[in-house]
Structure formats: structure tokens, C-alpha cells
Motif scaffolding. Sequence first.
Motif, PDB file in Angstrom:
ATOM      1  N   LYS B 148      11.748  21.119  23.962  1.00  0.00           N
ATOM      2  CA  LYS B 148      12.047  19.695  24.024  1.00  0.00           C
ATOM      3  C   LYS B 148      13.459  19.471  23.527  1.00  0.00           C
ATOM      4  O   LYS B 148      13.910  20.164  22.619  1.00  0.00           O
ATOM      5  N   PHE B 150      16.485  16.507  22.431  1.00  0.00           N
ATOM      6  CA  PHE B 150      16.948  15.142  22.170  1.00  0.00           C
ATOM      7  C   PHE B 150      18.388  15.205  21.686  1.00  0.00           C
ATOM      8  O   PHE B 150      18.696  15.962  20.771  1.00  0.00           O
ATOM      9  N   GLU B 166      10.403  17.578  27.521  1.00  0.00           N
ATOM     10  CA  GLU B 166      10.709  16.182  27.236  1.00  0.00           C
ATOM     11  C   GLU B 166      12.172  16.110  26.846  1.00  0.00           C
ATOM     12  O   GLU B 166      12.672  16.973  26.117  1.00  0.00           O
ATOM     13  N   THR B 167      12.868  15.090  27.333  1.00  0.00           N
ATOM     14  CA  THR B 167      14.277  14.967  26.973  1.00  0.00           C
ATOM     15  C   THR B 167      14.609  13.514  26.713  1.00  0.00           C
ATOM     16  O   THR B 167      13.947  12.609  27.221  1.00  0.00           O
ATOM     17  N   ASP B 168      15.654  13.324  25.900  1.00  0.00           N
ATOM     18  CA  ASP B 168      16.265  12.011  25.799  1.00  0.00           C
ATOM     19  C   ASP B 168      17.739  12.239  25.503  1.00  0.00           C
ATOM     20  O   ASP B 168      18.101  12.713  24.429  1.00  0.00           O
ATOM     21  N   ASN B 184      19.005   7.267  17.866  1.00  0.00           N
ATOM     22  CA  ASN B 184      18.307   7.525  19.118  1.00  0.00           C
ATOM     23  C   ASN B 184      17.712   8.924  19.151  1.00  0.00           C
ATOM     24  O   ASN B 184      16.798   9.194  19.923  1.00  0.00           O
ATOM     25  N   THR B 186      16.907  10.661  16.058  1.00  0.00           N
ATOM     26  CA  THR B 186      15.981  10.764  14.935  1.00  0.00           C
ATOM     27  C   THR B 186      14.678  10.007  15.185  1.00  0.00           C
ATOM     28  O   THR B 186      13.637  10.395  14.684  1.00  0.00           O
ATOM     29  N   ARG B 187      14.752   8.949  15.993  1.00  0.00           N
ATOM     30  CA  ARG B 187      13.525   8.162  16.200  1.00  0.00           C
ATOM     31  C   ARG B 187      12.422   8.982  16.862  1.00  0.00           C
ATOM     32  O   ARG B 187      11.248   8.637  16.768  1.00  0.00           O
ATOM     33  N   HIS B 188      12.751  10.090  17.523  1.00  0.00           N
ATOM     34  CA  HIS B 188      11.721  10.923  18.142  1.00  0.00           C
ATOM     35  C   HIS B 188      11.039  11.838  17.132  1.00  0.00           C
ATOM     36  O   HIS B 188       9.981  12.388  17.419  1.00  0.00           O
ATOM     37  N   GLN B 191       7.150  11.542  15.628  1.00  0.00           N
ATOM     38  CA  GLN B 191       6.117  11.840  16.615  1.00  0.00           C
ATOM     39  C   GLN B 191       6.079  13.334  16.928  1.00  0.00           C
ATOM     40  O   GLN B 191       5.009  13.944  16.997  1.00  0.00           O
ATOM     41  N   GLN B 192       7.270  13.950  17.085  1.00  0.00           N
ATOM     42  CA  GLN B 192       7.304  15.370  17.427  1.00  0.00           C
ATOM     43  C   GLN B 192       6.774  16.222  16.283  1.00  0.00           C
ATOM     44  O   GLN B 192       6.138  17.243  16.507  1.00  0.00           O
TER      45      GLN B 192
END
Lengths: 218, 810
Positions: B148, B150, B166-168, B184, B186-188, B191-192
Motif C-alpha cells: 500500500k 500513501f 491501495e494508494t493515495d 493527507n 497521516t490520516r490513513h 486505519q492501516q
Amino acid sequence: MPPRMRVAPKKTVSFSDDENMTRARQLNSKKHQTDIYGPPVYVKKSLLTVPVHLVALLYYYIKLSEDFDDVRLLYGLIPMQIAYLAAQFNRSTVYGHKILKLKLSLVPISLGAALLLTLPCMLIIILMGAPVRMLLRETWLLAAHCCFLAFPAVYSVFNCDFKVGIFKKYFISIAIGCWISCIVIPLDWDRDWQQWPTPLIVGAYAGAFVGYSLCPYL
Amino acid sequence: MNKRLLVLLVLEIVAILTFSAGFFPQKSVLQGDAQFNYKPEAHRRMAPKFEKMVLVIVDALRSDFVFQKDMSEFGFLHKLLNKGHAWGYTAYSNPPTVTLPRLKGITTGSTPNFLDAILNVAEDDVSSNLKEQDSWLRQFRMHQKKIKFFGDDTWLKLFPSEFFDETDGTNSFFVSDFEEVDLNVTRHLPQQLQSQDSWDVLILHYLGLDHIGHKGGAFSSFMPPKHREMDAVIEQIYNAVGEDTLICVMGDHGMNDLGNHGGSSAGETSAALVFISKLLEKYEKPLAQQGQDIPVASSSPEYNYLTKVNQIDFVPTIATLFNLPVPKNSIGVLIPDFLKLLSPADAKTKVIDNYQQLLSISGGSTKKLGDPDAIIEEMREVQSDLAKTATNYNYLLLGIGFLTLLVVSSVALFFSWTSFPSTFGLFLLLGTSLLLSLSTFGSSFIEEEHQIWWWTSIALVGLSYISAPRELGDHLTVLAVLRLIRGWNNSGQKFVYEYTLYELLKQHYQVEWLLITTTIFVVQFQGRAKGFSAFQYSFLMSVLCLVYKATWSIVNNEQVPAWLQHICLRSYSIMKGVSKDQIDFSDALVPMARLFFQVTAAVIAVEVIRHQFKPNGPRLLEEIHAHISTLLILQTSSANIPQFLAFHILSRKLNSLWSRRQWSFPVLMTVNLVLQHLSFFQFGNTNSIATVSLTNAYNGVSENYNIYVVGALMCVSNFAPSIYWSLSCLKILYSKSTQSKWETFFTSRLPSFLYYCLFGCFLLGSCVILRYHLFIWSVFSPKLCYYVSWNLFMNAIIAWFFEGTLVALL
């Protein structure tokens, strides 16, 4: 972060006397025959004009002084230049067939003039690329060195009724010395002697040495 | 002679292109995926030391940001380092130290080639894709691991989307954003970290620290909070993961104290690299970390803290720890400290495998070496050899190109010798050319080329003054204007001056926009007497240009005075027929720029047609120069625009000096060359790829753009001052020409052509002689690129083709 620059001929008095200069040059080449047109000004071709003290000062500056002390060098320069003027340069300057005596009253005047000239000189140094808002003290010191290096020529300009033409060469040689020495500033060697204005002071001294020694022959 | 000159020009360009083709070859990349080289069965029996990896890349994380007491605020990380839960290294990152080539290095283990640095600029290029090239991502993927990602979307350009589950992506375009870009990512995290089964490799790439560097330098007051923020991210991950997870924290490159990177200084190439895992506590700390209290109190001027490794060593180290084959093109050497984690027999197998993999690239033969330490020594040597010969030069092409250029240069020299009667002019030209040519042998002279041009230009002013001492006023004006231009921007790598006029104008936007308005109108009108219709379209062009520049600044959050904003609003409501409240400036930009380009084209066409019916000689050049200058202003960033006012004054002084002093062609063209280059550098350009500006390359370009249009706009915007001077000197030339127009044209092309030839001979020579120099990719190759573009764009396209067309229309 001193940008590169060089010093311009510090010719602020513009009673330029090109006619006399060219005449003097012709006369120079004719082994200084007398002429009837007017008093020529020239500097005798002789070993007497070689400013040995500049080499000594430069040696002191590069080898002996700590951190290239510009101020002490200036204190050394001023008396030595006066001595050089009295003992060597003035004795070689010929004005109307005769060597003028040192006018003692003119020495402080021309010293003052040299000091005053540091301001336009500094302005020109800045125009030639020195920084505006930093290192101003260093830039002024450089200007002072240049002006006092030119002091014998400044004195002679006063002494010889503002016949500027013949003495222009001395100013130009100092300027060229500064200009050439700038080439070391961009090198990425990170040495102390690349700091502003050390290379330019060395260049000015070298230029003045070459100038005072060789200009009579030009 | 005219036709012969054209042939020479073509030959010269062919020679330079041939040389470049030999000098910048595409690096040969081994295809296919790596397998274990040595005893594959032995590898398959081994169990990987870690199951999961979290890679935290903090852009531009220099080594001292992590390890040095005064610079670092990574409190938690320091604790881990002292406890032995983390092993720290200073990783040497190969120049060019920009993100894209570095990411290639970190993932494939290869050294970058020069083209990558250029492609970092051309963001949308796909040829830098790593889809087919072996990397540890590919190896993970082939072993059914889930990845994944980010963070910085450069990764998404490098790797195909099927690599990631998964990517952002975050965009690195808006450098002034310090917070959002990292939030943007760190907000993931929460959950991860809760669903750790859903990934095996988690990659986070944080850009904020790099942005702070670019804006405020390494000592910016935004740095400490950013360090603490990153430290908190590390703490969050460390507390959530178990013993089977390896956390790697690294910078992709460093930065210099000004926050820039791309070059090869110690700060830029020293990135931090830290491996963190609870497992590491069971093993002895690396030698440099033993008895060393971190953060280190003393600071190292070379940014060497703890053990120094190569950044690409990361690749085989990861491969070893996860028991994967080392990617095929990797020239990394595994970090010996991590052999402690393996049994001695396994360690030896891994080392020999890495050794054989290196030899498969270098083509050398295996030496019989006993213990792993000796093998690692040997591998280090192979590595440094490989890093040096990363590219193979095509010597045949180099030879052909160089010799052709030599021949062309000697013919050009012979032509100049015979066609210029004035030896003084020729001497001046040759002197300038040789001075610049000799400077190509020093890397610092190439970096600081603007200084040489400045040095030459004051020498020219001095010479001119000595030859005409009575014109003191003019010379002082010229010198003062030149000094203003010099003080406008910083150029080069060495000195950065805070109080540049550019920065001052940015701070005093009221003055800035007053000056810009004056400049636009003065340059367009140039004090010419005009008929009513001519006045109208000149006025229209000026207003369009001003409104576009102002709107662009409003859209990009720069400050614009209220009166100008009002003008912008009014002109849109007139143009679009809508009321003022409905205006969205960002939608108006593209049509506005297009309208300007169309009007400019139309006006120039009208001038040309009118000239065909009613010839008015050199007046045509003046008109066209004015219109083109307005176009150039549109392609210039706002705080640089007032420089054109300075150019205008300088150009007038030059014109009067030229007509009074009777300069010969070579003198005028030397002055032209010097001004072209000086103003190019004082617009903020350098000889480094990093300063190629794309800001104005998209004016009037919409979403589905044409790459050639963008390329042309980029050339025009980067060479805007040089184009101004080139045209300006053409105007001066024809204002008092006695010869026939073609004769004037060709004789006036010869001096700059001679300069490019002579300079080229020396530059090409120095590139060949210094081809193994440390700075060949960071200094000499970019200079060669710039030289090629000066030749192609400024000399061939502008000076010959474009100005030739103008002369033909006269």
C-alpha cells in the motif's frame, strides 16, 4: 558572499589634459628633449619608481598577519606611501624640465583628498558588483586601500596643476589589478583568502606595483 | 559566403547533436527478474527475518536532522536509537539529488542516469517508468505480498497501479503547503495500523519537510514542529506493530542549508537512514552506535553521523532480510551489520549471492575469497567501479561530433578573419569567447557562469569608457542599469543574497505592480509617434498583458493591489458580458492568454502586410520588437517584469553609443552576446537543471495540451531576456545600415556563431576529458544540455530563422 567587482579609474577631476599627455608621451620617446610648447609632465623611466614597499606589505598581509588584517595593513600603507612619494615617486616626476620639490603643505591636502575619494570609489566598487546591504565596512576598506595606493598619483595631480592625463594610467592599473583578482572568488575551494575583500586587496597591491613600476614606459 | 555560412550552421548543429547522442546514451538496463544466484535451494529453506515492512520516506531528511543535537527534534527516535531498537546510518545518495532519480535508486538499487534528472522536470513523461525494471517492489509483488502506498505521487508515475493494493497520491506542486500535504498521508495511518493483515508493505512518503526547506531553508522555524510531527508518526507506527515488522525511516536525499537540492554537495547527498524494529534489540548495536549518545552533540561539516553507507545498499539489505532475490540492476552491497540477524552459514550464502549478483552486472569473474568480510570489501570495490562506469560513452559518435565541430570552428574563424576589417572588434570577440571557453574546465566556473559574464560586461563598460572618457554620464547610466539587473536575482550555487530586487518587489507589491504597469506600457509604446489605430491596438495589447499577469497572480495567491484587481474584474465583465460577482478568475486565465496570443499574431500580421504596401524600412523591426517584447513580458514571472524597463533604458543608451562611437559589427555583437547571457542568468537562471522554470509554460494551455506548445512556451519564458536582446540588437543594426540587408544579416550572424563554435570546442573537450569527474552528471552534463539549447533555440531558431524571416520581410 561577495560578488565580483572591480574598481574603476577614480577620475573625478576632469580637467583632463590629453594634449599635454600626448605631447609628454612624444617627448618621452624623444628622450625628454625640451620643447617650447609648454611644460610637459612625465615620470622618469627609472628603477627608482619601483614601489618595493608594496611587496613587503603584501608579504606581511599574506604571510604574517592573522586573518588578513585589512586595517593594520592600511595603517602600514599610509606612512609608507608618503615615504615612497617623498623619496621615490616625486623625485621621478618631471614637470616643465625640472623635478619639483615635495610641497609639504600639499601632502595633508592630498591625503585628505584620497580619504574623500574613498566615497566615490566605494560607490563605483558597488556599481561594479559589490553587495549593497552587507559587508559595507569591508568594501570601504577596499576603497581606502585603493585610494591610498593611488595617493602618490593623487598628490602629483595636485602638484602638477591637474594634468590628469599622465596619471590616469596609475588609477587604471590599480583597477585592472582588482578586476583580475576577482576571478578567484567563484572557485569552490572555501579558503579564507577567498573572503571579501582579500583577493581584491592583493590584486590592487599587485596592480599598483606593476603600475608604478611600468607606467613610465607606456 | 552567405550559403556557405548556412551550411556551416547546419554542420555545427549536426556535430553538437552527434556528440550529445554519444554522451547521453540510454543506460543499458538488464531485463527480466532476478533469481537467487548462489545455491537457490539454500535460500528457499531460509525463513525471512521480517514479515512486514513500513517504509517512511521523509523527503529531504538530511542526516543531521535525525542525529545531531542542535538540528534534530526527533526525541522518540533518539530514545529508540539509544535503546538499540533502531540502527541509524548516514546514507550517501548519488546525485542528481532530486526525488525521481533517488526513488529509482532506492527501489532498483541502480545509480541514476542523467536523463532521469531532466525527466524529473518533464513530469508527465512515461519513459522513466519502472514497470518492467526489476525492483524490490516487483520482487515483493511476485512473492504475493500486498503493497500500500500513501504520499508523493512520483511513486505512482514510477510504478504501475497494479503494484499497489491501495494508494493515495499527494502532489508536490504547491511547495508553499507545509501541513495539508502531510496530513493527507497521516490520516490513513490509524486505519492501516488497525488492519495490519491487509498489507505486507506500507509505504509513506512525506513531502512537508522538503517544502519547508525550499521555502525557508534548513534552519527555518517550521522545521522543529515538522520534526516533532514526523517523530510522532514514527512513534505511532512503532507502538502499533510487532516484532515481525521492520520500519525504515529515510530521506530520499538531503538539502543544503538553503533548502535546495539537486547537486552534489555534502548536505544534499547525506540522507538519514534508520532501521527500526523491536527485534533489533536482541542483537548487538552497530559499532558506531555503541557508546555513542544520540543525538550527537558535535556537528560534522560533512554530515557524517554514525556509519556511512550507500543509499542503494538499502536494496540488497531489504532483499536479504525478507529473503528475496536482490533486484537485477542493483549495485548495492548489503549492510554487514544485518548479517548478525542470520546464522553464520546463511549469512555467508547471502553475501556470496549478493557478490555474484554484482558480478553479473560488472561482468567480472569470481575471486576465491574466504570470509564474508573479505567478500564485502571486494564488493565495495566492484560497486565503486560500477558507479563510475554507470554509462558507456559512445566514443565513435563523440569523436565524429568533436572533430566536425573543430573543422567548422576553424572555417568560421577563417571567415571572421577575412570579413572583419576591424582587428579591435575581432580581438574583443575572441577574448570574450576564449575567456568563457577556458572557464568550462572548472566546475565552479560553470556553476557561477553569471559571474564571468558580469566580469566581462564591466570590462566592456570600462574599455568603452577609457576609449571615450568624455561620455561619463552615459557610461555611469549603463553601469548603474547593469548593476540593477545584476542585483535582481541570485544565480549560481555559491552565494545567496537576501536582498535581491526580486524579493524586495515581492514584499512591496504596490511598487511592484506600479513598475510592472509602467514597464508594459513603456515597452509597448517605446515613445513612438503613432496613428490612432496603431495606438488602439497597442493599448489593447498592453491592457491584455497586464490583466493576464495580474489575474495569474491573483489565482496563485500573490498579492495584487486593489486598483488592479478592480481593473481585472471590470475587463472580464466587459469581455464575457457577465456581472462582476459571477467571475471565477481561474476559468478566465486560459481564454485570456489565448486572446492575447491571437491579438499579438494578428497585430504582427497587420504590420507586415502594411509594410509590404507601404515600406517604412527599419520601422517595421521597431514595431515587431515592441509586440514581441510584450509577448515576452507575458511569459515572464511578475517580479522580473520591471527588468524589461531597465533593458529598455539600456537599449536606448546602447543605440546612442553605437551610432556615436561607430562600433564595428563584432563589437556590437559581442555586446549583444554578453547582454543575452548576463540577462539570462540575472533572470534567476543557472546552469543547473533545477532552475528550468515551468511556471509560464502553461499560459493559455488547457487540459489536453500539446507537448510541443508547452515546450515552445517553456523555451520562450526561460530565454525571454535573451530573445529581447537578440531582437534589440537586430533593430540597432538595421537602424543605420549602409550595406544591403542580406549582407548585414550574414555578417552580423558570424560573430555569435564563432562564439558558439569556439565555446563548443572547449566545452565538448572538457566533457570528454573530465568524463570521470565527480561532477560530470551534476555540473558538466547540465551545462552541455544548456549549450545545446542555446544553440538550437537562441542561435538557430531565434537568431537565424526568426530574425532571418524578419529581415526577409523588410
